[in-house]
Design a protein around this motif. Structure first.
Motif, PDB file in Angstrom:
ATOM      1  N   SER A  88      13.097  -2.118   8.888  1.00  0.00           N
ATOM      2  CA  SER A  88      14.083  -1.216   9.485  1.00  0.00           C
ATOM      3  C   SER A  88      14.336  -1.694  10.907  1.00  0.00           C
ATOM      4  N   ASP A  89      14.887  -0.823  11.723  1.00  0.00           N
ATOM      5  CA  ASP A  89      15.297  -1.220  13.070  1.00  0.00           C
ATOM      6  C   ASP A  89      14.224  -2.044  13.779  1.00  0.00           C
ATOM      7  N   ASP A  90      13.077  -1.460  14.035  1.00  0.00           N
ATOM      8  CA  ASP A  90      12.019  -2.152  14.767  1.00  0.00           C
ATOM      9  C   ASP A  90      10.682  -2.115  14.032  1.00  0.00           C
ATOM     10  N   ARG A  91      10.712  -1.879  12.741  1.00  0.00           N
ATOM     11  CA  ARG A  91       9.481  -1.742  11.958  1.00  0.00           C
ATOM     12  C   ARG A  91       9.257  -2.950  11.069  1.00  0.00           C
ATOM     13  N   PHE A  92       7.998  -3.333  10.986  1.00  0.00           N
ATOM     14  CA  PHE A  92       7.552  -4.372  10.063  1.00  0.00           C
ATOM     15  C   PHE A  92       6.497  -3.775   9.138  1.00  0.00           C
ATOM     16  N   THR A  93       6.346  -4.378   7.981  1.00  0.00           N
ATOM     17  CA  THR A  93       5.232  -3.982   7.134  1.00  0.00           C
ATOM     18  C   THR A  93       3.930  -4.190   7.910  1.00  0.00           C
ATOM     19  N   ALA A  94       2.984  -3.292   7.687  1.00  0.00           N
ATOM     20  CA  ALA A  94       1.718  -3.345   8.418  1.00  0.00           C
ATOM     21  C   ALA A  94       0.769  -4.376   7.808  1.00  0.00           C
ATOM     22  N   GLN A  95      -0.222  -4.764   8.583  1.00  0.00           N
ATOM     23  CA  GLN A  95      -1.278  -5.607   8.032  1.00  0.00           C
ATOM     24  C   GLN A  95      -2.184  -4.735   7.183  1.00  0.00           C
ATOM     25  N   PRO A  96      -2.359  -5.058   5.915  1.00  0.00           N
ATOM     26  CA  PRO A  96      -3.199  -4.226   5.057  1.00  0.00           C
ATOM     27  C   PRO A  96      -4.669  -4.548   5.267  1.00  0.00           C
ATOM     28  N   ALA A  97      -5.520  -3.719   4.691  1.00  0.00           N
ATOM     29  CA  ALA A  97      -6.949  -4.047   4.636  1.00  0.00           C
ATOM     30  C   ALA A  97      -7.134  -5.122   3.564  1.00  0.00           C
ATOM     31  N   LEU A  98      -8.007  -6.069   3.827  1.00  0.00           N
ATOM     32  CA  LEU A  98      -8.281  -7.120   2.843  1.00  0.00           C
ATOM     33  C   LEU A  98      -9.262  -6.583   1.811  1.00  0.00           C
ATOM     34  N   GLN A 106       5.614   0.387  -4.482  1.00  0.00           N
ATOM     35  CA  GLN A 106       4.795   0.909  -5.574  1.00  0.00           C
ATOM     36  C   GLN A 106       5.474   2.028  -6.362  1.00  0.00           C
ATOM     37  N   GLN A 107       6.287   2.838  -5.706  1.00  0.00           N
ATOM     38  CA  GLN A 107       6.839   4.019  -6.374  1.00  0.00           C
ATOM     39  C   GLN A 107       8.299   3.839  -6.789  1.00  0.00           C
ATOM     40  N   THR A 108       8.723   2.597  -6.961  1.00  0.00           N
ATOM     41  CA  THR A 108      10.071   2.318  -7.459  1.00  0.00           C
ATOM     42  C   THR A 108       9.973   1.314  -8.596  1.00  0.00           C
ATOM     43  N   ASP A 109      10.911   1.391  -9.511  1.00  0.00           N
ATOM     44  CA  ASP A 109      10.919   0.464 -10.648  1.00  0.00           C
ATOM     45  C   ASP A 109      11.778  -0.741 -10.295  1.00  0.00           C
ATOM     46  N   PHE A 110      11.268  -1.542  -9.377  1.00  0.00           N
ATOM     47  CA  PHE A 110      12.016  -2.710  -8.926  1.00  0.00           C
ATOM     48  C   PHE A 110      12.294  -3.665 -10.079  1.00  0.00           C
ATOM     49  N   GLY A 111      11.325  -3.819 -10.970  1.00  0.00           N
ATOM     50  CA  GLY A 111      11.488  -4.744 -12.086  1.00  0.00           C
ATOM     51  C   GLY A 111      12.681  -4.408 -12.959  1.00  0.00           C
ATOM     52  N   SER A 112      12.873  -3.127 -13.246  1.00  0.00           N
ATOM     53  CA  SER A 112      13.989  -2.700 -14.082  1.00  0.00           C
ATOM     54  C   SER A 112      15.328  -2.972 -13.407  1.00  0.00           C
ATOM     55  N   VAL A 113      15.435  -2.614 -12.103  1.00  0.00           N
ATOM     56  CA  VAL A 113      16.675  -2.843 -11.366  1.00  0.00           C
ATOM     57  C   VAL A 113      16.923  -4.345 -11.223  1.00  0.00           C
ATOM     58  N   LEU A 114      15.858  -5.097 -11.045  1.00  0.00           N
ATOM     59  CA  LEU A 114      15.982  -6.551 -10.931  1.00  0.00           C
ATOM     60  C   LEU A 114      16.587  -7.146 -12.197  1.00  0.00           C
ATOM     61  N   ARG A 115      16.035  -6.775 -13.329  1.00  0.00           N
ATOM     62  CA  ARG A 115      16.529  -7.324 -14.598  1.00  0.00           C
ATOM     63  C   ARG A 115      17.959  -6.886 -14.877  1.00  0.00           C
ATOM     64  N   GLU A 152       0.840  -1.194   0.000  1.00  0.00           N
ATOM     65  CA  GLU A 152       0.000   0.000   0.000  1.00  0.00           C
ATOM     66  C   GLU A 152       0.877   1.247   0.000  1.00  0.00           C
ATOM     67  N   GLN A 153       0.395   2.303  -0.604  1.00  0.00           N
ATOM     68  CA  GLN A 153       1.160   3.551  -0.679  1.00  0.00           C
ATOM     69  C   GLN A 153       0.851   4.416   0.535  1.00  0.00           C
ATOM     70  N   ASP A 154       1.305   3.953   1.675  1.00  0.00           N
ATOM     71  CA  ASP A 154       1.154   4.744   2.894  1.00  0.00           C
ATOM     72  C   ASP A 154       2.361   4.474   3.788  1.00  0.00           C
ATOM     73  N   GLU A 155       2.411   5.172   4.901  1.00  0.00           N
ATOM     74  CA  GLU A 155       3.593   5.084   5.769  1.00  0.00           C
ATOM     75  C   GLU A 155       3.793   3.696   6.338  1.00  0.00           C
ATOM     76  N   GLY A 156       2.705   2.957   6.552  1.00  0.00           N
ATOM     77  CA  GLY A 156       2.820   1.629   7.146  1.00  0.00           C
ATOM     78  C   GLY A 156       3.258   0.556   6.187  1.00  0.00           C
ATOM     79  N   LEU A 157       3.222   0.848   4.874  1.00  0.00           N
ATOM     80  CA  LEU A 157       3.604  -0.122   3.845  1.00  0.00           C
ATOM     81  C   LEU A 157       2.880  -1.459   4.047  1.00  0.00           C
ATOM     82  N   GLY A 158       1.581  -1.364   4.271  1.00  0.00           N
ATOM     83  CA  GLY A 158       0.787  -2.565   4.462  1.00  0.00           C
ATOM     84  C   GLY A 158       0.837  -3.470   3.247  1.00  0.00           C
TER      85      GLY A 158
END
Length: 332
Positions: free
Chosen positions: A59-69, A122-131, A34-40
């Motif tokens: 990060s240090d003590d952060r986990f991705t959040a549980q998103p809305a289903l 969502q806001q990075t081109d991971f696919g391009s860097v991956l390839r 998700e495109q929010d601070e919690g990265l659900g």
């Protein structure tokens, strides 16, 4: 490879790695980042309960959040059996800490996977860097299946969700299963090739805060002591690994390269880890990773002045103090 019902497990803790377990989920509901601070993001079971193992430590003590289903009635569907890989991060250090942390589940696999599921930011081109660059690491790890970069909700017929075997801070030592698998794959696929003494430089990185203070002077000092100056970002992942496997002595400023070094370094190597930033906990996590992955001789070197740095510049270093410490510890 063991599987277990994780529905009774407590939430993930930053203080300790989860055990090396894998949860199989039938009709898995996969939710992208998700495109929010919690990265659900993550995976839901058919009954609507959330799979705690599908969180990623970011990060240090952060986990991705549980998103809305979301409403999954019209979601795309993948038939077959898939492996959950977690977050897709394009930053090299975060890629090593977060995106490869579940590859240990490839060891001794008892069935064929139809693909690896990744959840890219969502806001990075991971696919391009991956390839262009990062796919090589997956190949070395034996990932011989299609990669699915999930950007919209979908349902997978069957999904295996491994626990992270490695990660930030207290997770940097990795599980025995992760350490054994990664180092075994590297030893089998990347023969040692390179000089005996290397200095890993950050002087060619783009941004000032990424660098080591006065590093050109440090490079001259190390070159005079017989070290080859190595800029890892200018080499392929396989080439970096070959160099790290060959080196008997490795010195450099803390950072992403020293997350890769422990995967490849030889037994008995001497490692000089120079603290380049006033982040003791982060540097200690790297030190813990180094000593956990192989029997090496690690020396932490801290010559920071303790004075505040200017915005966009590295933390100030006392070069005379650095030279003295390198000399006293036998690196120069």
């Amino acid at each position: 490879m063991s599987t277990v019902d994780m529905t009774v497990q407590t939430p993930l803790s930053p203080d300790r790695l989860p055990p090396p377990i894998i949860e199989p989920v039938e009709e898995a509901r996969i939710v992208p980042v998700e495109q929010d601070e919690g990265l659900g993001c993550g995976v839901f079971r058919p009954d609507g309960s959330f799979c705690e193992l599908s969180r990623t430590r970011i990060s240090d003590d952060r986990f991705t959040a549980q998103p809305a289903l979301p409403d999954m009635r019209d979601a795309a569907r993948l038939e077959g059996t898939y492996l959950f890989g977690g977050l897709g991060r394009h930053h090299f250090g975060h890629f090593l800490m977060e995106s490869i942390a579940r590859v240990w589940a490839m060891d001794g696999r008892y069935e064929r996977f139809d693909g690896l599921i990744m959840l890219p930011f969502q806001q990075t081109d991971f696919g391009s860097v991956l390839r262009r660059r990062l796919l090589a690491f997956f190949e070395i790890m034996g990932v011989d299946m299609p990669l699915h970069l999930v950007k919209v909700p979908l349902v997978a017929e069957r999904l295996l969700i491994p626990a992270q075997g490695f990660g930030h801070q207290d997770w940097a030592s990795g599980t025995e299963e992760f350490r054994t698998y990664v180092r075994g794959r590297i030893a089998a696929n990347c023969p040692a090739q390179g000089p005996e003494k290397i200095y890993i430089s950050r002087s060619k990185l783009k941004h000032g805060h990424q660098k080591v203070d006065q590093e050109e002077r440090i490079e001259r000092m190390m070159r005079a002591a017989g070290y080859e100056i190595f800029h890892p970002q200018r080499h392929s992942i396989a080439a970096q690994i070959r160099v790290y496997r060959a080196a008997k002595v490795i010195v450099g400023g803390d950072g992403s390269a020293f997350h890769m070094v422990p995967f490849a370094m030889r037994e008995g190597a001497r490692i000089g880890l120079i603290q380049r930033r006033a982040r003791d906990r982060a540097v200690q996590a790297i030190a813990n990773q180094i000593t956990a992955f192989e029997k090496v001789k690690l020396t932490r070197i801290d010559a920071l002045t303790g004075t505040a740095r200017h915005s966009g510049l590295p933390d100030p270093m006392d070069i005379a103090a650095l030279q003295a410490q390198l000399s006293e510890t036998g690196f120069i």
